[in-house]
Design an enzyme around this catalytic site. Structure first.
Site, PDB file in Angstrom:
ATOM      1  N   LEU A  28       0.817  -1.217   0.000  1.00  0.00           N
ATOM      2  CA  LEU A  28       0.000   0.000   0.000  1.00  0.00           C
ATOM      3  C   LEU A  28       0.848   1.263   0.000  1.00  0.00           C
ATOM      4  CD1 LEU A  28      -2.607  -1.074   2.730  1.00  0.00           C
ATOM      5  CD2 LEU A  28      -2.924  -1.154   0.250  1.00  0.00           C
ATOM      6  N   GLY A  29       2.069   1.129   0.478  1.00  0.00           N
ATOM      7  CA  GLY A  29       2.930   2.307   0.549  1.00  0.00           C
ATOM      8  C   GLY A  29       4.339   1.913   0.902  1.00  0.00           C
ATOM      9  N   GLY A  31       8.072   3.969   2.118  1.00  0.00           N
ATOM     10  CA  GLY A  31       8.832   5.196   2.328  1.00  0.00           C
ATOM     11  C   GLY A  31      10.226   4.859   2.820  1.00  0.00           C
ATOM     12  N   PHE A  33      11.227   4.905   5.710  1.00  0.00           N
ATOM     13  CA  PHE A  33      11.250   4.320   7.047  1.00  0.00           C
ATOM     14  C   PHE A  33      10.466   3.023   7.161  1.00  0.00           C
ATOM     15  CE2 PHE A  33      11.865   8.864   7.316  1.00  0.00           C
ATOM     16  CZ  PHE A  33      13.107   8.902   7.919  1.00  0.00           C
ATOM     17  N   GLY A  34      10.014   2.486   6.035  1.00  0.00           N
ATOM     18  CA  GLY A  34       9.314   1.218   6.122  1.00  0.00           C
ATOM     19  C   GLY A  34       8.391   0.968   4.955  1.00  0.00           C
ATOM     20  N   VAL A  35       7.749  -0.208   5.003  1.00  0.00           N
ATOM     21  CA  VAL A  35       6.842  -0.592   3.935  1.00  0.00           C
ATOM     22  C   VAL A  35       5.502  -0.967   4.570  1.00  0.00           C
ATOM     23  CG1 VAL A  35       7.838  -2.909   3.971  1.00  0.00           C
ATOM     24  CG2 VAL A  35       6.496  -2.204   2.004  1.00  0.00           C
ATOM     25  N   VAL A  36       4.407  -0.647   3.868  1.00  0.00           N
ATOM     26  CA  VAL A  36       3.064  -0.914   4.382  1.00  0.00           C
ATOM     27  C   VAL A  36       2.345  -1.860   3.430  1.00  0.00           C
ATOM     28  CG1 VAL A  36       0.856   0.106   5.066  1.00  0.00           C
ATOM     29  CG2 VAL A  36       2.981   1.369   5.431  1.00  0.00           C
ATOM     30  N   LYS A  63       2.660  -2.596   8.926  1.00  0.00           N
ATOM     31  CA  LYS A  63       3.783  -1.712   8.578  1.00  0.00           C
ATOM     32  C   LYS A  63       5.046  -2.310   9.150  1.00  0.00           C
ATOM     33  CE  LYS A  63       3.802   3.093   8.421  1.00  0.00           C
ATOM     34  NZ  LYS A  63       3.769   4.472   8.968  1.00  0.00           N
ATOM     35  N   ASP A 177       2.208  15.506  10.133  1.00  0.00           N
ATOM     36  CA  ASP A 177       2.235  15.076   8.728  1.00  0.00           C
ATOM     37  C   ASP A 177       0.807  14.933   8.206  1.00  0.00           C
ATOM     38  OD1 ASP A 177       3.433  14.397   6.317  1.00  0.00           O
ATOM     39  OD2 ASP A 177       3.844  12.322   6.888  1.00  0.00           O
TER      40      ASP A 177
HETATM   41  P1  ADP Z   1       3.901   5.675   5.132  1.00  0.00           P
HETATM   42  O1  ADP Z   1       3.335   6.974   4.632  1.00  0.00           O
HETATM   43  O2  ADP Z   1       4.925   5.857   6.186  1.00  0.00           O
HETATM   44  O3  ADP Z   1       4.339   4.789   4.015  1.00  0.00           O
HETATM   45  P2  ADP Z   1       1.208   5.109   6.136  1.00  0.00           P
HETATM   46  O4  ADP Z   1       0.934   4.726   7.544  1.00  0.00           O
HETATM   47  O5  ADP Z   1       0.793   6.472   5.716  1.00  0.00           O
HETATM   48  O6  ADP Z   1       2.759   4.843   5.860  1.00  0.00           O
HETATM   49  O7  ADP Z   1       0.513   4.051   5.187  1.00  0.00           O
HETATM   50  C1  ADP Z   1       0.742   4.037   3.790  1.00  0.00           C
HETATM   51  C2  ADP Z   1      -0.561   3.831   3.047  1.00  0.00           C
HETATM   52  O8  ADP Z   1      -1.157   2.599   3.440  1.00  0.00           O
HETATM   53  C3  ADP Z   1      -1.612   4.886   3.334  1.00  0.00           C
HETATM   54  O9  ADP Z   1      -1.466   6.020   2.529  1.00  0.00           O
HETATM   55  C4  ADP Z   1      -2.901   4.124   3.040  1.00  0.00           C
HETATM   56  O10 ADP Z   1      -3.134   4.098   1.647  1.00  0.00           O
HETATM   57  C5  ADP Z   1      -2.573   2.728   3.500  1.00  0.00           C
HETATM   58  N1  ADP Z   1      -3.021   2.472   4.881  1.00  0.00           N
HETATM   59  C6  ADP Z   1      -2.339   2.725   6.020  1.00  0.00           C
HETATM   60  N2  ADP Z   1      -3.044   2.365   7.127  1.00  0.00           N
HETATM   61  C7  ADP Z   1      -4.219   1.869   6.678  1.00  0.00           C
HETATM   62  C8  ADP Z   1      -5.387   1.307   7.326  1.00  0.00           C
HETATM   63  N3  ADP Z   1      -5.486   1.195   8.652  1.00  0.00           N
HETATM   64  N4  ADP Z   1      -6.400   0.857   6.536  1.00  0.00           N
HETATM   65  C9  ADP Z   1      -6.311   0.944   5.180  1.00  0.00           C
HETATM   66  N5  ADP Z   1      -5.246   1.463   4.527  1.00  0.00           N
HETATM   67  C10 ADP Z   1      -4.204   1.924   5.250  1.00  0.00           C
HETATM   68 MG    MG Z   2       1.778   8.216   5.108  1.00  0.00          MG
END
Ligand code: ADP
Ligand code: MG
Length: 362
Positions: A28-29, A31, A33-36, A63, A177
């Site tokens: 999903l994302g 950066g 500092f990590g991967v989501v 994450k 942020d």
């Molecule tokens: P980072 O910006 O540090 O990569 P985020 O915590 O913003 O991490 O998460 C990255 C992306 O993952 C978000 O923009 C969103 O699209 C998705 N995401 C994060 N947390 C959730 C959640 N609880 N439910 C659904 N999608 C999420």
């Molecule tokens: Mg984010």
């Protein structure tokens, strides 16, 4: 009773997770500092543990973070106890030794999967804000499309975001942020929630730590940028604890940093042309040249406004310009002149009777 003892006990008796409990899915994302990732539960036991954490069914979000994940776990635990509805439901955080690379540690954070769409995704659609109206109400309204109806929808989103932000600020947390990418629509509660506490500061308990200044997104950052920077060394290897009394909070008003960012989201919701990255960056340049005076910016661009820009001003000018009044009290150069989240919720912009019944949704 000591709050730390209570917090520890609460965490101790909650079921714990390990990385084997999750099957990682779509990314999903990612950066610095990590991967989501979206993830499903690996086995029935893991599903049971999720239930015991209050999530009845469905997927989770994982994450995998660097050492800064430790601070993010702290922030999420605190939100979970103090203002749970402000942010995505946090289930658990733990440390894992990395599969590759000797000695390296990573932190895993687990949330409920709240839904597919961030506010950013929704704002990219030509249908915005009507696509949000459908999500919040589950139905479309039998009213003609137009600026009055759009204003009502934007109002509802703003109320939800200010409510969430007030929860964080009342708990002593500054997010730092706030941007559309860090606002998720929760399909379960049909509200917008804040995500990504990776840059947040808990000033009341004394965790105030910016891993790297560049964590702050320049597109949404208030001009002061580095809040409380005098107390935060530039790049320490462990989180730095400082203590900030409520008196100091009052003096420095670090929460107003988030208010500025939310003001820019308000602006983007009302002005379609400011929703693209390049136009937001251009707007920031113009505003800076106007010494961060929105009124001056308006005088600069309004005379040669195209139809899209005109429409934004028309939305803000509804009800004797009460929306514009709120916007200009959020986007101001001096932090202490910006309205607080709590005061914004009581602003007359929100007092008008909601034509669509949207006003009953918190
Ligand atoms: P980072 O910006 O540090 O990569 P985020 O915590 O913003 O991490 O998460 C990255 C992306 O993952 C978000 O923009 C969103 O699209 C998705 N995401 C994060 N947390 C959730 C959640 N609880 N439910 C659904 N999608 C999420
Ligand atoms: Mg984010």
């Amino acid at each position: 009773f000591d709050m730390f003892v209570l917090a520890f006990a609460e965490r101790l008796f909650r079921p714990t997770f390990r990385k084997d409990d999750f099957v990682l899915g779509k990314k999903l994302g990612e950066g610095a500092f990590g991967v989501v990732c979206k993830a499903s539960l690996a086995n029935p036991e893991a599903a049971e543990k999720v239930k015991a954490n209050g999530v009845m069914q469905g997927d989770v979000v994982v994450k995998k973070a660097t050492e800064y994940g430790a601070v993010e776990i702290w922030m999420n635990e605190r939100v979970r106890r103090a203002c749970a509805s402000s942010c995505a439901d946090f289930l658990y955080g733990f440390r894992e030794s990395k599969s590759k690379g000797k000695g390296a540690e990573e932190y895993w954070l687990i949330w409920r999967f709240e839904g597919e769409d961030t506010l950013y995704d929704l704002m990219q659609s030509k249908e915005f804000p009507y696509n949000v109206e459908t999500k919040i109400l589950g139905d479309v309204q039998d009213l003609p499309k137009g600026i009055a109806r759009e204003n009502k929808i934007i109002q509802t989103v703003m109320r939800q975001l200010l409510f969430a932000l007030d929860g964080l600020h009342s708990t002593g947390i500054v997010h730092r942020d706030i941007k559309p990418q860090n606002v998720i629509f929760s399909e379960g509660s049909r509200t917008f929630k804040i995500i990504d506490l990776g840059a947040a500061a808990d000033l009341r308990v004394g965790i105030n730590y910016i891993p790297k200044e560049f964590l702050l997104d320049p597109r949404y950052a208030a001009p002061e940028q580095y809040i409380m920077s005098t107390q935060t060394p530039s790049a320490p290897s462990v989180p730095v604890a400082t203590t900030l009394s409520p008196v100091l909070w009052q003096l420095n008003l670090p929460d107003r940093f988030d208010i500025y960012s939310l003001g820019l989201i308000f602006l983007q919701m009302a002005f379609p042309s400011l929703r693209t990255d390049s136009n937001l960056i251009q707007f920031n340049r113009q505003l800076k040249r106007c010494d961060y005076d929105l009124e001056a910016w308006r005088n600069l661009v309004e005379p040669r406004a195209n139809a899209e820009l005109r429409r934004g001003f028309d939305i803000m000018d509804l009800d004797d310009g009460i929306g514009w009044e709120l916007l200009t009290s959020m986007v101001r150069y001096k932090a202490r002149q910006r309205i607080s989240a709590k005061a914004a919720l009581a602003h007359p912009y929100f007092n008008r009777e909601g034509l669509l019944g949207l006003s009953v949704m918190q």
